[in-house]
Design an enzyme around this catalytic site. Structure first.
Site, PDB file in Angstrom:
ATOM      1  CG  ASP A  97      -0.278  -0.095   2.522  1.00  0.00           C
ATOM      2  OD1 ASP A  97       0.956   0.045   2.568  1.00  0.00           O
ATOM      3  OD2 ASP A  97      -0.967  -0.286   3.534  1.00  0.00           O
ATOM      4  CG  ASP A 290      -5.934  -4.944   2.437  1.00  0.00           C
ATOM      5  OD1 ASP A 290      -5.571  -4.590   3.570  1.00  0.00           O
ATOM      6  OD2 ASP A 290      -6.399  -4.142   1.601  1.00  0.00           O
ATOM      7  CB  CYS A 339     -11.053 -27.039   9.568  1.00  0.00           C
ATOM      8  SG  CYS A 339      -9.671 -25.971   9.092  1.00  0.00           S
ATOM      9  CB  CYS A 341      -5.981 -25.764   9.041  1.00  0.00           C
ATOM     10  SG  CYS A 341      -6.521 -25.737  10.776  1.00  0.00           S
ATOM     11  CB  CYS A 344      -8.710 -28.349  12.377  1.00  0.00           C
ATOM     12  SG  CYS A 344      -9.459 -26.745  12.771  1.00  0.00           S
ATOM     13  CG  HIS A 370      -8.501 -22.401  12.309  1.00  0.00           C
ATOM     14  ND1 HIS A 370      -9.146 -23.488  11.773  1.00  0.00           N
ATOM     15  CD2 HIS A 370      -9.464 -21.473  12.576  1.00  0.00           C
ATOM     16  CE1 HIS A 370     -10.447 -23.239  11.716  1.00  0.00           C
ATOM     17  NE2 HIS A 370     -10.668 -22.029  12.200  1.00  0.00           N
TER      18      HIS A 370
END
Length: 401
Positions: A97, A290, A339, A341, A344, A370
């Site tokens: 940015d 974002d 999930c 991930c 998890c 996660h």
């Protein structure tokens, strides 16, 4: 000759019932499937995760902040070290940015605070003055005085070397009148033209420039802002500025703005990352988002979950669970059984609750992974839903609306 020879944006599917579209945004460091979420490596690092873990969790693109990298370690050092990609060990697309948001937050407070109705911030005000030349402020690190001009912002972003870069603007707050908002918008337009001129002066084809649409909550000003970016050779557009005093007003302003923009350019929504807000933005035609929300939430013990999960297991609506709460002390389940991930697949809620209470760093890392995985799965499902015209089904599952 095109200003952006190594970039392209192709829309691969348009929704038949909304403004949603799926596309491919090509950059020198890879192609991004859109809609996509951009995670904030504000100071050159994702708090709580290695770059390889971000990749493993499905991340396509991250961003760093011009303002913070300028103050520490300095853009000249980053350039000497080979640019941001090499410096931080990330080989995918990146965005920086402009520092304009920091000008706003140092003077007034954050956009998130505005939307939540919070007008007071207790952070020290380090902004000194905004003039035609640029923004003068004190470093929060050592008190050194800096002047950030449109040309300097572009120079810093060139030295950092991100693929997607942004013009310098003044992000006006909600609680100023229309007259101030209009003057600020025109100042941002003049800064944008200076940013564009500096970009063209040093353009080597490796970066693409986004223009920002300002105008606050005023339709006529947003129209002027949209016309301005449409008529100049920006690669993409970023919807910025104050978006209102409530989520409903924010959604209205985003929808209004999107209707006025060149439909063939990619559109980024700055600083917004709530699940329901993402669905609303996607339906209006936003391509990228974002926000610090997913990783910041993790550092406070919050784990993102779908509305469908909420209703099945907690009996009420929401977007996350707080694993610091004592109800999870003896909970043997993972955050979410469905999930995929690493957290998890390996950790129980009880264990994460223990880590948080014990102030173990692993808790923040596990929750960060996660939340990153969750956001990437959310956007992956949204992309597929756009292609199959089933966005309403996914919206009900993820956001409950």
């Amino acid at each position: 000759m095109s200003l952006y020879p190594k970039f392209s944006f192709n829309i691969t599917h348009r929704s038949a019932v909304s403004g949603a579209r799926a596309g491919l945004l090509k950059t020198p460091h890879g192609t991004i499937e859109t809609p996509a979420f951009i995670f904030c490596a504000t100071k050159g690092a994702i708090k709580g995760a290695f770059p390889r873990e971000m990749k493993a969790a499905g991340t396509q693109i991250i961003l760093s902040n011009t303002y913070h990298m300028m103050l520490q370690p300095g853009s000249e050092l980053v350039e000497k070290m080979g640019g941001l990609h090499k410096f931080i060990g990330w080989d995918g697309p990146m965005l920086t940015d402009s520092g304009g948001y920091q000008i706003f937050s140092l003077g007034h407070g954050s956009v998130a605070s505005e939307i939540k109705g919070k007008r007071v911030t207790h952070r020290p005000k380090t902004m000194l003055k905004i003039t035609e030349e640029g923004a003068r402020f004190k470093s929060y690190i050592n008190g050194q005085i800096f002047l950030l001009t449109p040309e300097r912002s572009l120079e810093i972003q060139r030295q950092l070397g991100a693929d997607l870069i942004v013009v310098l603007d003044e992000c006006t707050p909600f609680h100023v009148d229309k007259s101030y908002t209009e003057c600020s918008m025109h100042l941002s337009h003049r800064w944008a033209l200076r940013s564009l001129a500096e970009f063209q002066r040093g353009n080597d084809g490796r970066q693409a420039l986004y223009g920002i649409i300002q105008g606050g909550i005023y339709e006529d000003l947003r129209r002027q802002g949209a016309e301005f970016v449409n008529h100049h050779p920006f690669f993409g557009h970023a919807v910025g500025g104050s978006l209102g005093a409530s989520k409903e007003q924010m959604h209205d302003i985003v929808g209004l703005t999107l209707k006025m923009l060149d439909p063939e350019r990619p559109v980024h929504l700055l600083g917004i990352g709530g699940i329901s807000d993402i669905f609303n933005g996607v339906e209006q035609g936003i391509d990228t988002f974002d926000c610090v929300h997913p990783t910041r939430l993790a550092r406070h013990g919050g784990a993102l979950v779908t509305a469908d999960h909420w209703m099945r297991y907690e009996g009420k609506g929401g977007e996350h669970i707080n694993l610091r709460n004592k109800i999870y002390r003896e909970d043997s389940r993972p955050i979410d059984e469905s999930c995929g991930c690493h957290s998890c697949q390996n950790f129980s809620r009880a264990y994460l609750h223990h880590l948080l209470k014990a102030q173990e760093m692993l808790a923040l890392q596990a929750l960060t992974i996660h939340n990153v995985y969750f956001m990437n799965e959310l956007l992956k499902n949204i992309r597929e839903a756009i292609r199959t015209d089933t966005l309403d089904i996914q919206k009900k599952k993820w956001a409950g609306v």
